[in-house]
Write an enzyme that holds these catalytic residues in place. Structure first.
Site: not given
Length: 174
Positions: A9-11, A13
Site C-alpha cells: 500500500g502507501c509507502f 504507512c
C-alpha cells in the site's frame, strides 16, 4: 547489513511501521517493478508506469531477521486484497515482496504457504528485486515529519497499534 524490499500500500504507512523495529537501520520509500526509468510520484499515482510504492529496508540480521520482517509485513497490511489497501486503489498499492536471493524467496514462500494453510487467499506478488528508485525527498520519513496530516493520522496509528500488540519484543527502545 541486509536488505528487504516490500510494498504493502502507501509507502508512508509501510515506512512508519518498519522504522519502529530494532535492527532496522534505514527505510527508504520509493518505486519498483515498473517500466519507466526513474518515475515521479505523479507518474506512479497515474497508475500506468506499473511501479509499486515500496520501501527498501536496511537491517542488521544480528538484531532482526528476514522472517521476522516478513511476519511484520504480512501482519500490518492486508495481503488478501488485489491492488488495494483500504481506500488506496491501484496497481501501485499492490502487495509485493521483492526478494534479493533464493533464501529470501524461500522464506517468503513458506510464510505465504502457512497463511494460505490458515485459510487466507494471499495475493501478494513474489518476484526478484527489480531496480529500486527512491521517491522524492518529501516522501522520506513522512509520518514522523507529518504526524497530524489527515491521511497519516487515519491510516498509520492502527498499523502501529497492531505492530505493538503482536511484536512488542521487536520494537526499538527509546
Amino acid at each position: 547489513m541486509q536488505q528487504a524490499l516490500f510494498g504493502g500500500g502507501c509507502f508512508w504507512c509501510v515506512e512508519a511501521v518498519f522504522l519502529q523495529l530494532k535492527g532496522v537501520e534505514k527505510v527508504v520509500s520509493g518505486y519498483a517493478g515498473g517500466v519507466v526509468h526513474n518515475p515521479s510520484y505523479d507518474q506512479v499515482c497515474q497508475g500506468n508506469t506499473q511501479h509499486a510504492e515500496v520501501v527498501l529496508i536496511d537491517f542488521d540480521e544480528q538484531q532482526i531477521n528476514y522472517t521476522q520482517l516478513l511476519n511484520v509485513f504480512f501482519t500490518t497490511h492486508d495481503p488478501t486484497t488485489l491492488n488495494r489497501q483500504g481506500n488506496d486503489v491501484g496497481t501501485q498499492y499492490r502487495s509485493v515482496v521483492y526478494y534479493f536471493n533464493d533464501e529470501q524467496m524461500q522464506q517468503a514462500e513458506k510464510i505465504i504457504q502457512n497463511l494460505e494453510n490458515d485459510g487466507l487467499n494471499i495475493v501478494t506478488e513474489l518476484s526478484p528485486a527489480p531496480t529500486f528508485y527512491p521517491a522524492e525527498e518529501y516522501h522520506q520519513n513522512f509520518y514522523a515529519r507529518n504526524p497530524s496530516q489527515g491521511y497519516c493520522n487515519f491510516s498509520i496509528p492502527p498499523k502501529l497499534s497492531k505492530l505493538r500488540s503482536k511484536y512488542l519484543e521487536l520494537l526499538k527502545t527509546e
